[in-house]
Design a protein around this motif. Structure first.
Motif, PDB file in Angstrom:
ATOM      1  N   ASN A 121       0.830  -1.236   0.028  1.00 38.14           N
ATOM      2  CA  ASN A 121       0.055   0.089  -0.041  1.00 38.14           C
ATOM      3  C   ASN A 121       0.856   1.391   0.029  1.00 38.14           C
ATOM      4  O   ASN A 121       0.643   2.333  -0.750  1.00 38.14           O
ATOM      5  N   LYS A 122       1.829   1.180   0.644  1.00 36.05           N
ATOM      6  CA  LYS A 122       2.766   2.516   0.973  1.00 36.05           C
ATOM      7  C   LYS A 122       3.739   2.802  -0.169  1.00 36.05           C
ATOM      8  O   LYS A 122       4.028   3.862  -0.803  1.00 36.05           O
ATOM      9  N   ASP A 123       4.363   1.602  -0.987  1.00 36.30           N
ATOM     10  CA  ASP A 123       5.125   1.995  -2.008  1.00 36.30           C
ATOM     11  C   ASP A 123       4.707   1.435  -3.300  1.00 36.30           C
ATOM     12  O   ASP A 123       5.667   1.004  -4.427  1.00 36.30           O
ATOM     13  N   GLY A 124       3.443   1.012  -3.619  1.00 38.56           N
ATOM     14  CA  GLY A 124       2.988   0.445  -4.904  1.00 38.56           C
ATOM     15  C   GLY A 124       2.181   1.511  -5.946  1.00 38.56           C
ATOM     16  O   GLY A 124       2.128   2.827  -5.543  1.00 38.56           O
ATOM     17  N   VAL A 125       2.123   1.083  -7.003  1.00 35.28           N
ATOM     18  CA  VAL A 125       1.004   1.943  -7.806  1.00 35.28           C
ATOM     19  C   VAL A 125      -0.224   1.975  -7.513  1.00 35.28           C
ATOM     20  O   VAL A 125      -0.744   1.122  -6.742  1.00 35.28           O
ATOM     21  N   ASP A 126      -0.987   2.995  -8.084  1.00 36.20           N
ATOM     22  CA  ASP A 126      -2.328   3.366  -7.356  1.00 36.20           C
ATOM     23  C   ASP A 126      -3.249   2.259  -8.217  1.00 36.20           C
ATOM     24  O   ASP A 126      -3.697   2.450  -9.499  1.00 36.20           O
ATOM     25  N   GLY A 127      -3.862   1.282  -7.310  1.00 34.71           N
ATOM     26  CA  GLY A 127      -4.737   0.344  -7.886  1.00 34.71           C
ATOM     27  C   GLY A 127      -6.240   0.954  -8.004  1.00 34.71           C
ATOM     28  O   GLY A 127      -6.793   0.329  -8.789  1.00 34.71           O
ATOM     29  N   ASN A 128      -6.328   1.980  -7.178  1.00 37.73           N
ATOM     30  CA  ASN A 128      -7.714   2.465  -7.346  1.00 37.73           C
ATOM     31  C   ASN A 128      -8.295   3.092  -8.631  1.00 37.73           C
ATOM     32  O   ASN A 128      -9.199   3.245  -8.947  1.00 37.73           O
ATOM     33  N   ALA A 129      -7.114   3.436  -9.271  1.00 38.96           N
ATOM     34  CA  ALA A 129      -7.307   3.857 -10.755  1.00 38.96           C
ATOM     35  C   ALA A 129      -7.568   2.877 -11.732  1.00 38.96           C
ATOM     36  O   ALA A 129      -8.005   3.175 -12.843  1.00 38.96           O
TER      37      ALA A 129
END
Length: 283
Positions: A121-129
């Protein structure tokens, strides 16, 4: 990748797939679009709520809390199989995840599961998009049961999205397959779920299991069930050794393909020998 379905389109797709839908308030315009983009979408993520009780679960995923405002998903799949639509647009469900996983989901080129995520969650790409998100009412302790009606609804929801976008079941992942710091959903495996979604996609959207004589043939064989790698064991093995547990079902499937090819070659050789024998006899 694809543009997200409109609220009207997803509602039609779900109902065509036989999903019992509950529209919660102004779900069509309830979203987090002011925080960033939603789409193009690349797949769908399955979660568990870690809650008990349908009404309270719906309230939580719709409203969120001070630290994580709602909506926390697009729909909440209840124990009775009803799907409560709580938002449409960008929602706070996937958070940060592994870009390598995203690439494999887009390409739909992995085997039974994507590579184990190394970002969270802190270092990943934005999954919400990039993803649709579906919370499923369950305590997430590995003991809380998944009623047949609920599991069937999960399969139908994912199949509806895949059918609408022309995706295979490999566009459906679990939160634990997206983010290294997540464990959901717990209580069934994502390879099993994807197999059930893919099986459903071989039928029309209106199909109901058991409604025709082909249903028995659609059930997974014991070898298929045995071949699915246990998610927790595989994750532990990869973390310890950097290697996944060998996929027994893939090995058996490849062996069967080789045997089938050999049988075809033998049949062709047998036919050729018979032809030559006939020619010699006539000479």
């Amino acid at each position: 990748m694809a543009e997200p379905l409109s609220a009207a389109a997803v509602l039609a797709a779900l109902r065509a797939e036989g999903v019992r839908v509950v529209e919660v308030g102004s779900w069509r315009t309830h979203n987090r679009d002011h925080k960033g983009p939603w789409g193009p979408v690349n797949g769908s993520v399955v979660h568990h709520t870690v809650t008990k009780g349908t009404a309270s679960s719906v309230a939580i995923v719709r409203d969120g809390d001070a630290e994580l405002p709602g909506p926390l998903c697009h729909g909440m799949i209840a124990k009775d199989g009803r799907v409560h639509l709580v938002g449409w647009g960008r929602t706070n469900h996937a958070g940060g995840g592994d870009p390598a996983v995203l690439a494999h989901v887009i390409a739909e080129d992995y085997d039974t599961r994507p590579p184990a995520p190394t970002r969270g969650n802190k270092d990943g790409v934005d999954g919400n998009a990039h993803f649709y998100g579906w919370e499923c009412e369950n305590l997430g302790d590995g003991k809380d049961p998944w009623p047949a009606a609920q599991y069937d609804a999960i399969v139908r929801v994912q199949a509806a999205l895949c059918r609408a976008h022309g995706w295979s079941a490999k566009s459906v992942i679990g939160h634990l397959e997206w983010s290294s710091d997540k464990v959901d959903p717990r209580g069934f495996t994502m390879p099993d779920l994807r197999a059930d979604v893919e099986r459903r996609l071989t039928h029309p959207a209106s199909w109901n299991p058991g409604s025709d004589t082909s249903e028995e043939d659609d059930m997974p064989t014991p070898l298929e069930v045995w071949g699915y790698r246990n998610a927790n064991e595989d994750k532990a093995s990869f973390k310890k050794t950097g290697k996944h547990i060998p996929d027994a079902y893939k090995h058996l499937r490849d062996t069967d393909a080789h045997v089938t090819a050999l049988r075809t070659e033998v049949a062709a050789l047998t036919k050729a020998i018979a032809t030559l024998t006939e020619l010699v006899r006539r000479a």
